[in-house]
Motif scaffolding. Sequence first.
Motif, short mmCIF file in Angstrom:
data_model
loop_
_atom_site.label_atom_id
_atom_site.label_comp_id
_atom_site.label_asym_id
_atom_site.label_seq_id
_atom_site.Cartn_x
_atom_site.Cartn_y
_atom_site.Cartn_z
N ARG A 306 0.82 -1.21 0.00
CA ARG A 306 0.00 0.00 0.00
C ARG A 306 0.86 1.27 0.00
N GLN A 307 2.16 1.11 0.14
CA GLN A 307 3.02 2.29 0.19
C GLN A 307 3.06 3.01 -1.17
N VAL A 308 3.14 4.34 -1.10
CA VAL A 308 3.22 5.17 -2.30
C VAL A 308 4.60 5.81 -2.35
N LYS A 309 5.24 5.73 -3.49
CA LYS A 309 6.58 6.29 -3.64
C LYS A 309 6.53 7.81 -3.57
N ILE A 310 7.50 8.39 -2.86
CA ILE A 310 7.51 9.84 -2.64
C ILE A 310 8.25 10.57 -3.76
N HIS A 311 9.47 10.15 -4.03
CA HIS A 311 10.30 10.85 -5.02
C HIS A 311 10.26 10.13 -6.35
N LYS A 312 9.69 10.79 -7.35
CA LYS A 312 9.57 10.22 -8.68
C LYS A 312 10.22 11.15 -9.70
N GLY A 313 10.40 10.62 -10.90
CA GLY A 313 10.92 11.45 -11.97
C GLY A 313 12.42 11.65 -11.91
N PRO A 314 12.94 12.51 -12.78
CA PRO A 314 14.39 12.73 -12.87
C PRO A 314 14.94 13.38 -11.61
N LEU A 315 16.19 13.07 -11.31
CA LEU A 315 16.82 13.61 -10.11
C LEU A 315 16.98 15.13 -10.18
N SER A 316 17.10 15.66 -11.38
CA SER A 316 17.29 17.11 -11.54
C SER A 316 16.13 17.90 -10.94
N SER A 317 14.96 17.27 -10.84
CA SER A 317 13.80 17.97 -10.28
C SER A 317 13.67 17.77 -8.77
N GLN A 318 14.60 17.04 -8.18
CA GLN A 318 14.48 16.71 -6.76
C GLN A 318 15.57 17.34 -5.90
N VAL A 319 16.53 18.00 -6.53
CA VAL A 319 17.66 18.59 -5.80
C VAL A 319 17.71 20.09 -6.08
#
Length: 344
Positions: A306-319
């Motif tokens: 049931r867990q939902v992933k928090i960080h998705k997509g390219p790393l450039s959008s997360q840092v």
Amino acid sequence: MAEDLCFFTKESLAIKPPKKNTLVLRMVVLILVMICGVYICSVCLGQFGVWSARNSLAVHVVERPCEVTEIEPSEKPYVHFPKPKTFSRDECACNPVRNFAILSTQRSGSGWFETLLNSHINISSNGEIFSVKVRRSNISTIRETLDKLYNLDMLTSAAKNECTAAVGLKWMLNQGLMQNHEQIVEYFKSNGVSVIFLFRRNLLRRMISILANSYDQNAKPLNGTHKSHVHSMHEAKVLARYKPTINTTLLIPNLKQVEDLVTKSLQYFKSTRHIILYYEDIITNRTKLVDVQEFLKVPQRDLHSRQVKIHKGPLSSQVENWEDVRKTLKGTQYKSFLEEDYKL
């Protein structure tokens, strides 16, 4: 005249014989009674001995060790028949149980992976039981905790039922595992514990997850609560808004430190029965879960979480300082971490 004055006659002087003494007769009767009593007691004791022997035989049959003939000889060291002190396994007493341990590092997908395992009706993975420091204070407390776990006496939210077929835990490398690796390897081998290694290939993603989780512990953006894992898209979006700033001076040393730690763990525990998994591989190839179930020798099931992933997509959008990170890793052994390693 003299005769008339005599007060006694011949008849009155005659002495009657004494009554027959019954003392001897009484003694004879008493002896006979005692002999009969001893005989009766001996007969009763003999019958009790036969009854006890029969009962002992019955108990011996009940306590006879369980045997499963279809198990291959090479697998028998990893098959167990625990006898819990806290409950009875009843009709499942002779159902074999496999012991396992998930060895991992924080923010490597181990929580998500464990929920997948626990969705299987026959698997019980009991979380980070060694996050409690007193349980890992020395090798004796570690052994006591493991004994309790593998005897099915540790009651957690993941505890299943008397028919559990695989029981284990999630053990982080920094929770006394590496410091006591020699004794723990010995314990694993003598108690037939199978090891599941679970790591991330992309250690940069892991670092971002650690920084974001650390921020959440302090800021608590979800209504003042901290959640390491979430179960809704809304919660995931709230937590994903935070973009950490990475210290590029320490970036490469930190990545190398984790890389060395993982390498050491694989070296330390290579003599155990083990399987090596990577988070990214499970995400992109769910047949890896089939391999895990085969490794644990449990019936194949569709595993879910049931867990939902928090960080998705390219790393450039997360840092926040992505360009600095890119320049730091470009041309190094870690340059592959900059690439998109999987899609969701």
